[in-house]
Design a protein around this motif. Structure first.
Motif, PDB file in Angstrom:
ATOM      1  N   LEU A   1     -17.143  36.639   7.096  1.00  0.00           N
ATOM      2  CA  LEU A   1     -17.445  36.759   5.697  1.00  0.00           C
ATOM      3  C   LEU A   1     -18.784  37.354   5.492  1.00  0.00           C
ATOM      4  O   LEU A   1     -19.216  37.899   4.534  1.00  0.00           O
ATOM      5  CB  LEU A   1     -17.155  35.229   5.201  1.00  0.00           C
ATOM      6  N   LEU A   2     -19.878  36.395   6.273  1.00  0.00           N
ATOM      7  CA  LEU A   2     -21.431  36.601   5.968  1.00  0.00           C
ATOM      8  C   LEU A   2     -21.718  38.150   6.437  1.00  0.00           C
ATOM      9  O   LEU A   2     -22.247  39.010   5.684  1.00  0.00           O
ATOM     10  CB  LEU A   2     -21.969  35.838   6.932  1.00  0.00           C
ATOM     11  N   VAL A   3     -20.825  38.752   7.475  1.00  0.00           N
ATOM     12  CA  VAL A   3     -21.248  40.036   7.932  1.00  0.00           C
ATOM     13  C   VAL A   3     -20.811  41.112   7.273  1.00  0.00           C
ATOM     14  O   VAL A   3     -21.245  42.130   6.876  1.00  0.00           O
ATOM     15  CB  VAL A   3     -20.906  40.157   9.672  1.00  0.00           C
ATOM     16  N   GLU A   4     -19.341  40.956   7.154  1.00  0.00           N
ATOM     17  CA  GLU A   4     -18.495  42.096   6.323  1.00  0.00           C
ATOM     18  C   GLU A   4     -18.574  42.020   5.036  1.00  0.00           C
ATOM     19  O   GLU A   4     -18.548  42.823   4.295  1.00  0.00           O
ATOM     20  CB  GLU A   4     -16.951  41.866   6.847  1.00  0.00           C
ATOM     21  N   GLN A   5     -18.403  40.821   4.328  1.00  0.00           N
ATOM     22  CA  GLN A   5     -18.405  40.620   2.839  1.00  0.00           C
ATOM     23  C   GLN A   5     -19.946  40.733   2.373  1.00  0.00           C
ATOM     24  O   GLN A   5     -20.076  41.285   1.222  1.00  0.00           O
ATOM     25  CB  GLN A   5     -17.775  39.413   2.351  1.00  0.00           C
ATOM     26  N   ARG A   6     -20.798  40.154   3.027  1.00  0.00           N
ATOM     27  CA  ARG A   6     -22.144  39.996   2.208  1.00  0.00           C
ATOM     28  C   ARG A   6     -23.298  40.830   3.152  1.00  0.00           C
ATOM     29  O   ARG A   6     -24.475  40.943   2.723  1.00  0.00           O
ATOM     30  CB  ARG A   6     -22.651  38.462   2.780  1.00  0.00           C
TER      31      ARG A   6
END
Length: 179
Positions: free
Chosen positions: A145-150
């Protein structure tokens, strides 16, 4: 002997890259053979698809040298995502996934135990509860989530990890309680 070792390493590396990139269901034995530059017969002689998944997981978990936690999470999360997918699809991998998660929790427990031994664990937390908190928060899901979405990179992830441990588990620098 050296040729066999090189072939095995090429296949394991190819499996790791492809499982990380395409997931378990999106990776074929033929694609692994092509990526490794070997015949499909060589791939099948080494292992079946679940066996290659286990090789990829072991390979991803073997750090090439000193590595920070953020770097390790960034390197491993795509393969762990594929491993969880594989465990849901392949009954033969379910227990391996459970063992992997138990080992991950045990590793986190060492971190928590160190904070507790240094008198830095919040008084309202037990080692078990603190371990469960980290185990639930520090998964491939969270990193994805943090790497791919944010769009987070290594530095931002590392800062977040430090802050997460400090604010969630400890009573502050030097063991002082936060008011």
């Amino acid at each position: 002997m050296a040729q066999a070792t090189a072939t095995r390493e090429a296949i394991a590396a190819a499996a790791e890259r492809l499982f990380a990139r395409h997931g378990y269901s999106g990776t074929t034995m033929a694609a692994i053979a092509e990526e490794a530059g070997v015949s499909a017969k060589s791939v099948y002689a080494l292992a079946d698809k679940p066996g290659l998944m286990l090789l990829a997981v072991r390979r991803a978990g073997a750090a090439p040298g000193p590595e920070d936690t953020a770097g390790a999470l960034l390197r491993r999360y795509p393969v762990e995502r594929a491993f969880e997918e594989a465990a849901n699809a392949e009954p033969a991998l379910r227990e391996a996934w459970r063992r992997h998660e138990r080992a991950r929790r045990t590793g986190l427990k060492h971190l928590v135990r160190t904070a507790a031994d240094e008198g830095r664990l919040r008084p309202d937390l037990t080692v078990g509860r603190a371990t469960d908190t980290l185990w639930a928060l520090l998964t491939w899901h969270t990193v994805a989530l943090l790497v791919e979405q944010r769009g987070w990179g290594r530095a931002k992830l590392a800062a977040w990890l430090d802050q997460l441990v400090e604010t969630t588990l400890t009573s502050g620098p030097g063991g002082r309680s936060r008011q």
